[in-house]
Scaffold this motif. Structure first.
Motif, mmCIF file in Angstrom:
data_model
loop_
_atom_site.group_PDB
_atom_site.id
_atom_site.type_symbol
_atom_site.label_atom_id
_atom_site.label_comp_id
_atom_site.label_asym_id
_atom_site.label_seq_id
_atom_site.Cartn_x
_atom_site.Cartn_y
_atom_site.Cartn_z
ATOM 1 N N PRO A 195 2.154 11.467 -10.221
ATOM 2 C CA PRO A 195 1.997 12.811 -9.631
ATOM 3 C C PRO A 195 1.519 12.766 -8.254
ATOM 4 N N GLN A 196 0.701 12.030 -7.937
ATOM 5 C CA GLN A 196 0.356 11.776 -6.306
ATOM 6 C C GLN A 196 1.455 11.441 -5.404
ATOM 7 N N SER A 197 2.823 11.043 -5.982
ATOM 8 C CA SER A 197 3.413 10.675 -5.196
ATOM 9 C C SER A 197 4.272 11.775 -4.183
ATOM 10 N N LEU A 198 4.928 11.412 -3.148
ATOM 11 C CA LEU A 198 5.657 12.425 -2.165
ATOM 12 C C LEU A 198 6.958 12.320 -2.377
ATOM 13 N N ILE A 199 7.403 13.429 -2.709
ATOM 14 C CA ILE A 199 9.166 13.602 -3.211
ATOM 15 C C ILE A 199 9.700 14.545 -2.176
ATOM 16 N N VAL A 200 10.549 13.850 -1.332
ATOM 17 C CA VAL A 200 11.167 14.505 -0.112
ATOM 18 C C VAL A 200 12.534 14.783 -0.417
ATOM 19 N N ARG A 201 12.792 16.226 -0.490
ATOM 20 C CA ARG A 201 14.300 16.382 -0.622
ATOM 21 C C ARG A 201 14.709 16.840 0.877
ATOM 22 N N LEU A 218 6.824 3.345 -11.933
ATOM 23 C CA LEU A 218 5.679 2.626 -12.790
ATOM 24 C C LEU A 218 4.948 1.559 -11.974
ATOM 25 N N ALA A 219 5.936 0.896 -11.190
ATOM 26 C CA ALA A 219 5.495 -0.239 -10.201
ATOM 27 C C ALA A 219 4.491 0.254 -9.056
ATOM 28 N N ALA A 220 4.818 1.458 -8.614
ATOM 29 C CA ALA A 220 3.795 1.933 -7.706
ATOM 30 C C ALA A 220 2.248 2.314 -8.510
ATOM 31 N N ARG A 221 2.522 2.862 -9.564
ATOM 32 C CA ARG A 221 1.353 3.194 -10.134
ATOM 33 C C ARG A 221 0.362 1.766 -10.461
ATOM 34 N N ALA A 222 1.121 0.979 -10.914
ATOM 35 C CA ALA A 222 0.554 -0.537 -11.475
ATOM 36 C C ALA A 222 -0.291 -0.975 -10.315
ATOM 37 N N VAL A 223 0.239 -0.824 -9.076
ATOM 38 C CA VAL A 223 -0.367 -1.705 -7.817
ATOM 39 C C VAL A 223 -1.160 -0.711 -7.299
ATOM 40 N N GLY A 224 -1.138 0.600 -7.434
ATOM 41 C CA GLY A 224 -1.858 1.536 -6.911
ATOM 42 C C GLY A 224 -1.238 1.939 -5.379
ATOM 43 N N ALA A 225 0.050 1.885 -5.183
ATOM 44 C CA ALA A 225 0.580 2.322 -3.859
ATOM 45 C C ALA A 225 0.937 3.680 -3.940
ATOM 46 N N GLN A 226 0.897 4.218 -2.581
ATOM 47 C CA GLN A 226 1.416 5.581 -2.354
ATOM 48 C C GLN A 226 3.020 5.508 -2.271
ATOM 49 N N LEU A 227 3.662 6.210 -2.940
ATOM 50 C CA LEU A 227 4.995 6.134 -3.047
ATOM 51 C C LEU A 227 5.661 7.574 -2.510
ATOM 52 N N VAL A 228 6.952 7.179 -1.530
ATOM 53 C CA VAL A 228 7.704 8.243 -1.055
ATOM 54 C C VAL A 228 8.960 8.102 -1.515
ATOM 55 N N GLU A 263 0.971 -1.113 -0.020
ATOM 56 C CA GLU A 263 0.020 -0.136 -0.080
ATOM 57 C C GLU A 263 0.681 1.007 0.000
ATOM 58 N N LEU A 264 2.036 1.113 0.357
ATOM 59 C CA LEU A 264 3.247 2.379 0.587
ATOM 60 C C LEU A 264 4.459 1.904 0.284
ATOM 61 N N MET A 265 5.160 2.648 -0.656
ATOM 62 C CA MET A 265 6.426 2.097 -0.889
ATOM 63 C C MET A 265 7.308 3.546 -0.532
ATOM 64 N N MET A 266 8.387 3.116 0.098
ATOM 65 C CA MET A 266 9.621 4.040 0.467
ATOM 66 C C MET A 266 10.753 3.795 -0.483
ATOM 67 N N ASN A 267 11.087 4.609 -1.457
ATOM 68 C CA ASN A 267 12.308 4.507 -2.168
ATOM 69 C C ASN A 267 13.419 5.191 -1.489
ATOM 70 N N THR A 268 14.239 4.417 -0.906
ATOM 71 C CA THR A 268 15.571 5.264 -0.278
ATOM 72 C C THR A 268 16.793 4.624 -1.143
ATOM 73 N N ALA A 269 16.667 3.940 -2.254
ATOM 74 C CA ALA A 269 17.661 3.396 -2.758
ATOM 75 C C ALA A 269 18.452 4.486 -3.684
ATOM 76 N N GLY A 270 19.639 4.328 -3.682
ATOM 77 C CA GLY A 270 20.255 5.782 -4.646
ATOM 78 C C GLY A 270 21.759 5.286 -4.666
ATOM 79 N N PHE A 271 22.215 5.838 -5.789
ATOM 80 C CA PHE A 271 23.838 5.784 -6.019
ATOM 81 C C PHE A 271 24.238 7.264 -5.335
ATOM 82 N N THR A 272 24.599 7.335 -4.206
ATOM 83 C CA THR A 272 25.040 8.305 -3.390
ATOM 84 C C THR A 272 26.480 8.759 -3.192
#
Length: 276
Positions: free
Chosen positions: A138-144, A84-94, A50-59
């Motif tokens: 577009p309904q994702s939450l992007i946190v800088r 794309l995966a979040a949209r496909a399963v209807g998950a909220q993405l952060v 239901e909720l996905m947190m994307n913390t992966a990154g090349f930092t």
């Protein structure tokens, strides 16, 4: 909740904070490679988060100059695959991003509406990832955010700096100015944004700004018996030129009605006291 990059510093902290009240699946890079669109989609379809947190990154900011393709595969196209995966399963993405999308100015603070103008490959790849997320979900939450600290006990975190990349707050050049961010405070702000069903782009850091040297001196004053690893206080030659001053303005948080996060020094005192 599915945490992508679940064994990293931020992903691990999110898992610990949410596990008592939420079913959490935290996957490592080996278990879910964001570069593989099919793998990301398969995992999301299997677990239906239901909720996905994307913390992966090349930092690693310097290594990104040597391996720009890899930085873009993870930070840009990896973010695209997750969206794309979040949209496909209807998950909220952060989706977590960085202050390094800006060039830095001596007297300006950056609101969310400011135009990104990165000065290195890492920042450019993160801008690309942010834009993929905005366009696809577009309904994702992007946190800088910026300069994360407080994921481990003080001594352990500081001494790990000896082997850290420059993405670590402990390895930035001493004169650079930015906004330290206490990870527990960051997580609480993200939780509040989700409770209010917010979406879009938000700058989330602790209040106030300082140079890395000022931050280290503040830590040193609170932990006088702590011995610093020599590398963490040395200026080294870097491949990437980083902005000298980036201060994020949390204007979107203010408009949402969420109070500014406490000053970074207050959070620093809390971190030291909790680990005394």
């Amino acid at each position: 909740m599915l945490i992508i990059g679940g064994q990293g510093r931020l992903g691990s902290a999110i898992r610990e904070a949410w596990a008592p009240h939420t079913e959490v699946l935290a996957l490592t890079r080996q278990e879910l490679d964001v570069k593989d669109a099919g793998s990301v989609m398969k995992v999301c379809e299997a677990y239906q988060p239901e909720l996905m947190m994307n913390t992966a990154g090349f930092t690693n900011i310097d290594l990104a100059e040597e391996e720009p393709e890899e930085a873009y595969r993870i930070n840009a196209y990896g973010a695209r695959h997750v969206a794309l995966a979040a949209r496909a399963v209807g998950a909220q993405l952060v989706h977590f991003s960085t202050d390094q999308v800006f060039q830095g100015t001596p007297d300006q603070s950056y609101e969310e509406t400011a135009y990104p103008l990165p000065v290195h490959t890492y920042g450019a790849s993160k801008v690309a990832g942010d834009r993929f997320v905005q366009a696809i979900q577009p309904q994702s939450l992007i946190v800088r955010t910026a300069w994360l600290f407080g994921t481990r006990p003080v001594e352990e975190e500081i001494h790990s700096a000896a082997s850290s990349s420059r993405s670590s707050v402990w390895q930035v050049d001493p004169s650079v100015i930015g906004c330290p961010t206490y990870v527990p405070d960051l997580i609480r702000s993200v939780e509040r944004l989700l409770e209010l069903h917010c979406s879009g782009l938000y700058h989330v850091t602790n209040s106030g700004s300082c140079s890395i040297q000022e931050f280290r001196e503040a830590v040193g004053a609170l932990t006088p018996a702590l011995e610093w690893p020599s590398r963490s206080s040395q200026r080294t030659t870097h491949r990437a030129r980083c902005p000298e001053r980036v201060v994020l303005d949390p204007a979107a948080l203010t408009r949402t009605g969420i109070p500014p996060m406490r000053h970074w020094h207050e959070a620093l005192v809390d971190w030291v006291n909790r680990n005394a």
